[in-house]
Write a protein that holds these residues in place. Structure first.
Motif, PDB file in Angstrom:
ATOM      1  N   PRO A  40       0.722  -1.308   0.005  1.00  0.00           N
ATOM      2  CA  PRO A  40       0.021   0.297   0.066  1.00  0.00           C
ATOM      3  C   PRO A  40       1.000   1.221   0.050  1.00  0.00           C
ATOM      4  N   SER A  41       2.054   1.262   0.555  1.00  0.00           N
ATOM      5  CA  SER A  41       3.003   2.321   0.500  1.00  0.00           C
ATOM      6  C   SER A  41       3.902   2.293  -0.588  1.00  0.00           C
ATOM      7  N   ASP A  42       4.695   1.365  -0.654  1.00  0.00           N
ATOM      8  CA  ASP A  42       5.777   1.534  -1.512  1.00  0.00           C
ATOM      9  C   ASP A  42       4.986   1.471  -3.230  1.00  0.00           C
ATOM     10  N   THR A  43       4.057   0.798  -3.335  1.00  0.00           N
ATOM     11  CA  THR A  43       3.345   0.675  -4.554  1.00  0.00           C
ATOM     12  C   THR A  43       2.196   1.518  -4.938  1.00  0.00           C
ATOM     13  N   LEU A  44       1.162   1.090  -4.137  1.00  0.00           N
ATOM     14  CA  LEU A  44      -0.349   1.779  -4.621  1.00  0.00           C
ATOM     15  C   LEU A  44      -0.242   3.280  -4.193  1.00  0.00           C
ATOM     16  N   LEU A  45       0.527   3.662  -3.371  1.00  0.00           N
ATOM     17  CA  LEU A  45       0.618   5.191  -2.751  1.00  0.00           C
ATOM     18  C   LEU A  45       1.411   5.992  -3.853  1.00  0.00           C
ATOM     19  N   THR A  46       2.662   5.384  -4.172  1.00  0.00           N
ATOM     20  CA  THR A  46       3.741   6.226  -4.630  1.00  0.00           C
ATOM     21  C   THR A  46       3.917   5.959  -6.269  1.00  0.00           C
ATOM     22  N   LYS A  47       3.594   4.845  -6.645  1.00  0.00           N
ATOM     23  CA  LYS A  47       4.002   4.427  -8.110  1.00  0.00           C
ATOM     24  C   LYS A  47       2.672   4.565  -9.001  1.00  0.00           C
ATOM     25  N   GLY A  48       2.938   4.238 -10.213  1.00  0.00           N
ATOM     26  CA  GLY A  48       1.894   4.283 -11.010  1.00  0.00           C
ATOM     27  C   GLY A  48       1.145   2.959 -11.529  1.00  0.00           C
ATOM     28  N   PRO A  49       0.213   3.178 -11.996  1.00  0.00           N
ATOM     29  CA  PRO A  49      -0.696   2.008 -12.545  1.00  0.00           C
ATOM     30  C   PRO A  49       0.099   0.765 -13.047  1.00  0.00           C
ATOM     31  N   GLU A  50       1.174   0.987 -13.957  1.00  0.00           N
ATOM     32  CA  GLU A  50       1.953   0.025 -14.653  1.00  0.00           C
ATOM     33  C   GLU A  50       2.746  -0.804 -13.527  1.00  0.00           C
ATOM     34  N   GLU A  51       3.080  -0.247 -12.527  1.00  0.00           N
ATOM     35  CA  GLU A  51       3.952  -0.767 -11.550  1.00  0.00           C
ATOM     36  C   GLU A  51       3.158  -1.510 -10.626  1.00  0.00           C
ATOM     37  N   VAL A  52       1.924  -0.957 -10.332  1.00  0.00           N
ATOM     38  CA  VAL A  52       0.780  -1.745  -9.628  1.00  0.00           C
ATOM     39  C   VAL A  52       0.481  -2.934 -10.241  1.00  0.00           C
ATOM     40  N   CYS A 102      -2.195  -3.938   3.139  1.00  0.00           N
ATOM     41  CA  CYS A 102      -2.516  -3.216   4.333  1.00  0.00           C
ATOM     42  C   CYS A 102      -3.454  -2.262   4.155  1.00  0.00           C
ATOM     43  N   GLY A 103      -3.998  -1.503   4.981  1.00  0.00           N
ATOM     44  CA  GLY A 103      -4.895  -0.170   4.966  1.00  0.00           C
ATOM     45  C   GLY A 103      -4.108   0.715   3.966  1.00  0.00           C
ATOM     46  N   LEU A 104      -5.293   1.082   2.989  1.00  0.00           N
ATOM     47  CA  LEU A 104      -4.765   2.290   1.882  1.00  0.00           C
ATOM     48  C   LEU A 104      -4.260   3.492   2.711  1.00  0.00           C
ATOM     49  N   ALA A 105      -3.293   4.084   2.288  1.00  0.00           N
ATOM     50  CA  ALA A 105      -2.897   5.310   2.585  1.00  0.00           C
ATOM     51  C   ALA A 105      -3.977   6.501   2.085  1.00  0.00           C
ATOM     52  N   PRO A 106      -4.305   7.400   2.752  1.00  0.00           N
ATOM     53  CA  PRO A 106      -5.380   8.322   2.387  1.00  0.00           C
ATOM     54  C   PRO A 106      -5.210   8.904   1.004  1.00  0.00           C
ATOM     55  N   HIS A 107      -3.898   9.257   0.771  1.00  0.00           N
ATOM     56  CA  HIS A 107      -3.791   9.818  -0.690  1.00  0.00           C
ATOM     57  C   HIS A 107      -3.380   9.035  -1.751  1.00  0.00           C
ATOM     58  N   THR A 108      -3.684   7.589  -1.564  1.00  0.00           N
ATOM     59  CA  THR A 108      -3.492   6.498  -2.641  1.00  0.00           C
ATOM     60  C   THR A 108      -4.469   6.936  -3.788  1.00  0.00           C
ATOM     61  N   PRO A 109      -3.780   7.084  -5.028  1.00  0.00           N
ATOM     62  CA  PRO A 109      -4.527   7.713  -6.283  1.00  0.00           C
ATOM     63  C   PRO A 109      -5.601   6.535  -6.656  1.00  0.00           C
ATOM     64  N   LEU A 110      -6.833   6.863  -6.988  1.00  0.00           N
ATOM     65  CA  LEU A 110      -7.872   5.844  -7.291  1.00  0.00           C
ATOM     66  C   LEU A 110      -7.385   5.151  -8.613  1.00  0.00           C
ATOM     67  N   LYS A 111      -6.819   5.709  -9.369  1.00  0.00           N
ATOM     68  CA  LYS A 111      -6.274   4.878 -10.698  1.00  0.00           C
ATOM     69  C   LYS A 111      -5.313   3.853 -10.376  1.00  0.00           C
ATOM     70  N   ASN A 112      -4.619   3.845  -9.230  1.00  0.00           N
ATOM     71  CA  ASN A 112      -3.827   2.838  -8.772  1.00  0.00           C
ATOM     72  C   ASN A 112      -4.548   1.658  -8.249  1.00  0.00           C
ATOM     73  N   ILE A 113      -5.788   1.850  -7.544  1.00  0.00           N
ATOM     74  CA  ILE A 113      -6.649   0.942  -6.894  1.00  0.00           C
ATOM     75  C   ILE A 113      -7.480   0.113  -8.291  1.00  0.00           C
ATOM     76  N   LYS A 114      -7.720   0.865  -9.237  1.00  0.00           N
ATOM     77  CA  LYS A 114      -8.395   0.229 -10.434  1.00  0.00           C
ATOM     78  C   LYS A 114      -7.305  -0.594 -11.162  1.00  0.00           C
ATOM     79  N   ALA A 115      -6.061  -0.202 -10.976  1.00  0.00           N
ATOM     80  CA  ALA A 115      -4.948  -0.970 -11.661  1.00  0.00           C
ATOM     81  C   ALA A 115      -4.903  -2.593 -11.235  1.00  0.00           C
ATOM     82  N   LEU A 116      -5.584  -2.611  -9.859  1.00  0.00           N
ATOM     83  CA  LEU A 116      -5.621  -4.026  -9.524  1.00  0.00           C
ATOM     84  C   LEU A 116      -6.490  -5.187 -10.230  1.00  0.00           C
ATOM     85  N   PHE A 117      -7.565  -4.372 -10.702  1.00  0.00           N
ATOM     86  CA  PHE A 117      -8.612  -5.206 -11.597  1.00  0.00           C
ATOM     87  C   PHE A 117      -8.037  -5.580 -13.014  1.00  0.00           C
TER      88      PHE A 117
END
Length: 341
Positions: free
Chosen positions: A286-298, A317-332
């Motif tokens: 959640p911190s090293d990837t979903l928060l700070t990197k881009g969709p491709e890295e996710v 773990c829990g999402l950091a509050p400033h996690t970009p929505l686009k990175n969550i969507k990259a999981l799918f």
């Protein structure tokens, strides 16, 4: 069309049954600022108001796409109910404990299960939110509710310094405290299930090997986890931050259907330890990837989790509050590409 509803798929995944596709869920906190802005349900109010809590949690499913709904967003619900002083935090800071009711060993005997536990302000708000969420999504979407476990609660009530010191100098004291707190957890978890939760997540990172020795876990905490699993019906998940590898073997026999793990745990190695005894959930950072990197890295990290055999793809773990929505969507995207092969 998918063969299963989201709820059926989630349950089958936790029971190790055959699936059409691997679920993408979050069994840890999902509140991010982008969703707060879209719903008008901001922290700190969304941590205390059941309608705001439900609205923000539902956005994790309806907007972000998680194949479940999950609340609450903070870990202080039981701690505040049991006497901790809590700062409410802000729009991007979760509530946190500032003062502890068990600073002396003698204070432990003053801690008990409140007679009106489920009617207390913080707990009632979560229970009401769960009911609102379940009414909204119905039987087809899993509602997941989290609560801090006995070790985590003990560290909050006594303070981390006392918690660690007592484990060494007065293990009977910390065991007495955790025993009482286990009863609190059982009553609260059953209340969550009765109000509509399909699964409960026991968050007990302070029982992990990053905090206490694995032998201390097996002697003092593992029996409490087994008691929790025996007395709470329904689907149960254990979340443990840090590198939980050293305690995965006993955890697999505690009675949980799933274990939520951080990226510090090697999924392939962990699968070799737990076998078919329990399912693994995670573990995109959640911190090293979903928060700070881009969709491709996710996508790359999520794909690695899937290839290693993760049973439910999720943030570690829990999402950091400033996690970009686009990175969550990259999981799918990662899951859909993997499952289409």
């Amino acid at each position: 069309m998918s063969e299963f509803s989201l709820n059926t798929r989630f349950e089958r995944a936790l029971k190790g049954e055959s699936l059409d596709i691997i679920p993408v869920c979050s069994v840890t906190q999902t509140g991010i600022v982008e969703l707060m802005e879209m719903t008008g349900a901001y922290w700190p109010r969304a941590n205390y108001d059941s309608h705001k809590m439900a609205a923000l949690a539902l956005a994790g499913h309806e907007i972000a796409g998680f194949e479940n709904v999950r609340c609450p967003f903070c870990t202080t619900v039981l701690a505040e109910t049991l006497g901790c002083t809590v700062d409410e935090g802000s729009v991007d800071i979760q509530p946190y404990v500032t003062d502890f009711p068990c600073t002396k060993k003698g204070d432990v005997k003053e801690i008990s299960v409140p007679g009106s536990l489920l009617e207390s302000r913080r707990i009632a708000a979560v229970l009401d939110a769960v009911e609102i969420m379940k009414t909204k999504v119905g039987k087809d979407v899993p509602v997941v509710a989290g609560l801090v476990g006995p070790a985590g609660l003990a560290s909050m009530l006594a303070g981390m310094k006392n918690y660690l010191m007592w484990f060494v100098t007065n293990p009977d004291v910390v065991e007495e405290l955790m025993g009482t707190l286990t009863e609190v957890c059982i009553e609260y978890a059953n209340g969550l299930l009765e109000r509509g939760a399909d699964a409960v997540v026991l968050i007990d990172s302070e029982a992990g090997p990053d905090i206490i020795a694995p032998q201390m876990f097996e002697t003092s905490v593992f029996p409490l986890h087994r008691k929790f699993c025996r007395e709470v019906p329904g689907l149960k998940i254990l979340h443990m931050c840090g590198d939980a590898t050293a305690v995965l073997d006993p955890l697999a026999d505690a009675g949980f259907e799933g274990i939520s793990i951080e990226e510090k745990v090697d999924v392939g190695f962990a699968k070799g330890i737990v076998g078919n005894r329990v399912r693994l959930i995670g573990n995109v950072s959640p911190s090293d990837t979903l928060l700070t990197k881009g969709p491709e890295e996710v996508v790359i990290e999520a794909r690695a989790c899937l290839e290693d055999g993760i049973d439910i793809l999720a943030p570690g773990c829990g999402l950091a509050p400033h996690t970009p929505l686009k990175n969550i969507k990259a999981l799918f995207r990662a899951r859909d590409e993997y499952c289409s092969l």
